[in-house]
Design a protein around this motif. Structure first.
Motif, PDB file in Angstrom:
ATOM      1  N   LEU A   8      47.391  28.995  29.515  1.00  0.00           N
ATOM      2  CA  LEU A   8      47.114  30.769  28.959  1.00  0.00           C
ATOM      3  C   LEU A   8      47.698  31.450  30.632  1.00  0.00           C
ATOM      4  N   ASP A   9      48.328  32.019  30.845  1.00  0.00           N
ATOM      5  CA  ASP A   9      49.018  32.588  32.096  1.00  0.00           C
ATOM      6  C   ASP A   9      47.649  34.112  32.490  1.00  0.00           C
ATOM      7  N   THR A  10      47.148  33.366  33.487  1.00  0.00           N
ATOM      8  CA  THR A  10      46.039  34.241  33.611  1.00  0.00           C
ATOM      9  C   THR A  10      47.085  34.973  35.706  1.00  0.00           C
ATOM     10  N   ALA A  11      47.695  34.386  35.533  1.00  0.00           N
ATOM     11  CA  ALA A  11      48.584  35.696  36.385  1.00  0.00           C
ATOM     12  C   ALA A  11      49.307  36.904  35.893  1.00  0.00           C
ATOM     13  N   ARG A  12      49.105  36.908  34.486  1.00  0.00           N
ATOM     14  CA  ARG A  12      49.160  38.421  33.811  1.00  0.00           C
ATOM     15  C   ARG A  12      47.477  38.819  33.550  1.00  0.00           C
ATOM     16  N   VAL A  13      46.518  39.496  33.771  1.00  0.00           N
ATOM     17  CA  VAL A  13      45.554  39.263  32.885  1.00  0.00           C
ATOM     18  C   VAL A  13      44.926  40.945  33.149  1.00  0.00           C
ATOM     19  N   GLY A  14      44.571  41.211  31.677  1.00  0.00           N
ATOM     20  CA  GLY A  14      43.706  41.736  31.597  1.00  0.00           C
ATOM     21  C   GLY A  14      42.704  42.164  31.117  1.00  0.00           C
ATOM     22  N   LEU A  15      41.512  43.161  31.829  1.00  0.00           N
ATOM     23  CA  LEU A  15      40.600  43.362  31.442  1.00  0.00           C
ATOM     24  C   LEU A  15      39.911  44.651  30.380  1.00  0.00           C
ATOM     25  N   PHE A  16      38.965  44.291  29.638  1.00  0.00           N
ATOM     26  CA  PHE A  16      38.775  45.830  28.813  1.00  0.00           C
ATOM     27  C   PHE A  16      37.281  44.728  28.350  1.00  0.00           C
ATOM     28  N   GLY A  17      36.190  46.131  27.827  1.00  0.00           N
ATOM     29  CA  GLY A  17      35.243  45.947  27.544  1.00  0.00           C
ATOM     30  C   GLY A  17      34.102  47.286  27.361  1.00  0.00           C
ATOM     31  N   LEU A  18      32.980  46.796  26.589  1.00  0.00           N
ATOM     32  CA  LEU A  18      32.250  48.181  26.130  1.00  0.00           C
ATOM     33  C   LEU A  18      30.969  48.131  27.016  1.00  0.00           C
ATOM     34  N   SER A  19      30.269  49.505  27.270  1.00  0.00           N
ATOM     35  CA  SER A  19      28.857  49.893  27.351  1.00  0.00           C
ATOM     36  C   SER A  19      29.027  49.076  28.662  1.00  0.00           C
ATOM     37  N   MET A  20      27.563  47.737  28.522  1.00  0.00           N
ATOM     38  CA  MET A  20      27.604  47.333  30.256  1.00  0.00           C
ATOM     39  C   MET A  20      29.077  46.662  30.641  1.00  0.00           C
ATOM     40  N   GLY A  21      30.057  46.271  29.626  1.00  0.00           N
ATOM     41  CA  GLY A  21      31.167  45.505  29.446  1.00  0.00           C
ATOM     42  C   GLY A  21      32.345  46.816  30.064  1.00  0.00           C
ATOM     43  N   GLY A  22      32.167  47.789  29.521  1.00  0.00           N
ATOM     44  CA  GLY A  22      32.725  48.779  30.455  1.00  0.00           C
ATOM     45  C   GLY A  22      32.863  48.927  31.889  1.00  0.00           C
ATOM     46  N   PHE A  23      31.603  49.056  32.311  1.00  0.00           N
ATOM     47  CA  PHE A  23      31.173  48.614  33.991  1.00  0.00           C
ATOM     48  C   PHE A  23      31.479  47.491  34.146  1.00  0.00           C
ATOM     49  N   GLY A  24      31.000  46.566  33.698  1.00  0.00           N
ATOM     50  CA  GLY A  24      32.030  45.810  34.585  1.00  0.00           C
ATOM     51  C   GLY A  24      33.169  45.152  34.787  1.00  0.00           C
ATOM     52  N   ALA A  25      33.997  45.429  33.478  1.00  0.00           N
ATOM     53  CA  ALA A  25      35.668  45.985  33.616  1.00  0.00           C
ATOM     54  C   ALA A  25      36.401  46.008  34.584  1.00  0.00           C
ATOM     55  N   LEU A  26      35.464  47.979  34.867  1.00  0.00           N
ATOM     56  CA  LEU A  26      35.888  48.765  35.306  1.00  0.00           C
ATOM     57  C   LEU A  26      35.386  48.451  37.133  1.00  0.00           C
ATOM     58  N   LEU A  27      34.288  47.721  37.536  1.00  0.00           N
ATOM     59  CA  LEU A  27      33.994  46.951  38.553  1.00  0.00           C
ATOM     60  C   LEU A  27      34.782  45.948  38.935  1.00  0.00           C
ATOM     61  N   LEU A  28      35.165  45.394  38.062  1.00  0.00           N
ATOM     62  CA  LEU A  28      35.938  44.234  38.790  1.00  0.00           C
ATOM     63  C   LEU A  28      37.014  44.483  39.053  1.00  0.00           C
TER      64      LEU A  28
END
Length: 296
Positions: free
Chosen positions: A167-187
């Motif tokens: 996979l191409d990790t030079a093009r990455v998206g982050l998404f999450g929900l609840s605790m994971g939404g916080f984690g995605a925004l934090l990262l």
């Protein structure tokens, strides 16, 4: 390790990610880059032993759209991207999902049906990409006093696993929900993910002030201050963002407060719904479309 979904790699089995002494990137044991044609996204699962989650198996899942290998959108990156694009030519970009509390890597697929949403998106002409998820426990996706560090696990173990799998990790998206939404925004706010193209959060559990009753989320006032997504909002100015929250969700006031002073491009909004799977299933197709547009 298990391989789920028909038409992926025939009867080929995934090899296990063998633990080793000390810190080492897990061996992915399978390539995600080549996918046979099929009617739905294929789902592959496995686990590895993480140096940052002592004594716990770390499970993962990856969904790859069945038609991705034949799609022109995955053939190569644009010429303007330069030499770095050539290195990722023919590889699928990947969006990494961070789960909520009391959950795991399989929630996105078993409860929200992300593999079907992804396949419908690609069959409709959308940019193909892979969706990956990994176990983080109830760590709130940052280093904790008990020695757990799911951020380091994600960055130094899981992303290299995905890269080694094609996979191409030079093009990455982050998404999450609840605790994971916080984690995605934090990262995303901390700028720790190379190649990050976009971030999305569904019903993110965000707070503007430290509350001692939330010891499950933060170890101390200092821990909160070090991971304060409100204070880090200016760092997201140039990154495409999408944030959704239901109007019957108890987190709605703090999410509205968070987006009120969030700079730069922002999509999403507030539609009827609670903090529950039914709401997340409703907004997931739009989240997938948002990620695809920014990963393409």
């Amino acid at each position: 390790m298990l391989e789920l979904g028909a038409g992926l790699l025939g009867a080929a089995a995934l090899t296990s990610c063998a633990p080793a002494a000390g810190h080492r990137t897990p061996d992915p044991g399978v390539s995600f880059g080549t996918v046979a044609a099929g009617p739905q996204a294929g789902l592959r699962t496995g686990s590895f032993v993480s140096a940052f989650r002592p004594g716990l198996p770390t499970g993962w899942s990856v969904a790859v759209p069945a038609s991705a290998a034949a799609s022109p959108a995955s053939a190569s990156a644009s010429p303007e991207a330069g030499a770095g694009a050539e290195a990722g030519a023919g590889k699928l970009p990947v969006a990494v999902f961070l789960h909520g509390t009391g959950s795991g890597n399989g929630f996105l697929f078993a409860e929200l049906g992300a593999q079907a949403v992804l396949q419908r998106h690609v069959d409709g002409g959308g940019t193909p990409f892979a969706i990956a998820a990994v176990d983080g426990g109830d760590s709130w996706w940052h280093a904790r006093a008990d020695g757990t560090d799911t951020q380091s696990m994600l960055l130094t173990e899981f992303l290299p696993l995905l890269a080694g799998s094609g996979l191409d990790t030079a093009r990455v998206g982050l998404f999450g929900l609840s605790m994971g939404g916080f984690g995605a925004l934090l990262l995303a706010s901390q700028g720790k993910v190379p190649g990050l193209r976009a971030v999305a959060a569904m019903s993110p559990a965000v707070w503007a002030r430290y509350d001692a009753t939330r010891e499950h989320a933060f170890d101390s006032p200092d821990d909160f201050a070090a991971n304060d997504v409100f204070a880090l909002r200016p760092q997201l100015a140039s990154l495409p963002k999408r944030i959704d929250c239901g109007t019957e969700d108890d987190l709605l006031p703090t999410v509205q407060d968070y987006v009120g002073d969030l700079p730069g491009p922002l999509e999403g909004g507030f539609l009827p719904g609670a903090h529950e799977a039914a709401y997340w299933r409703r907004v997931l197709p739009d989240v997938v479309s948002f990620l695809a547009r920014n990963l393409g």
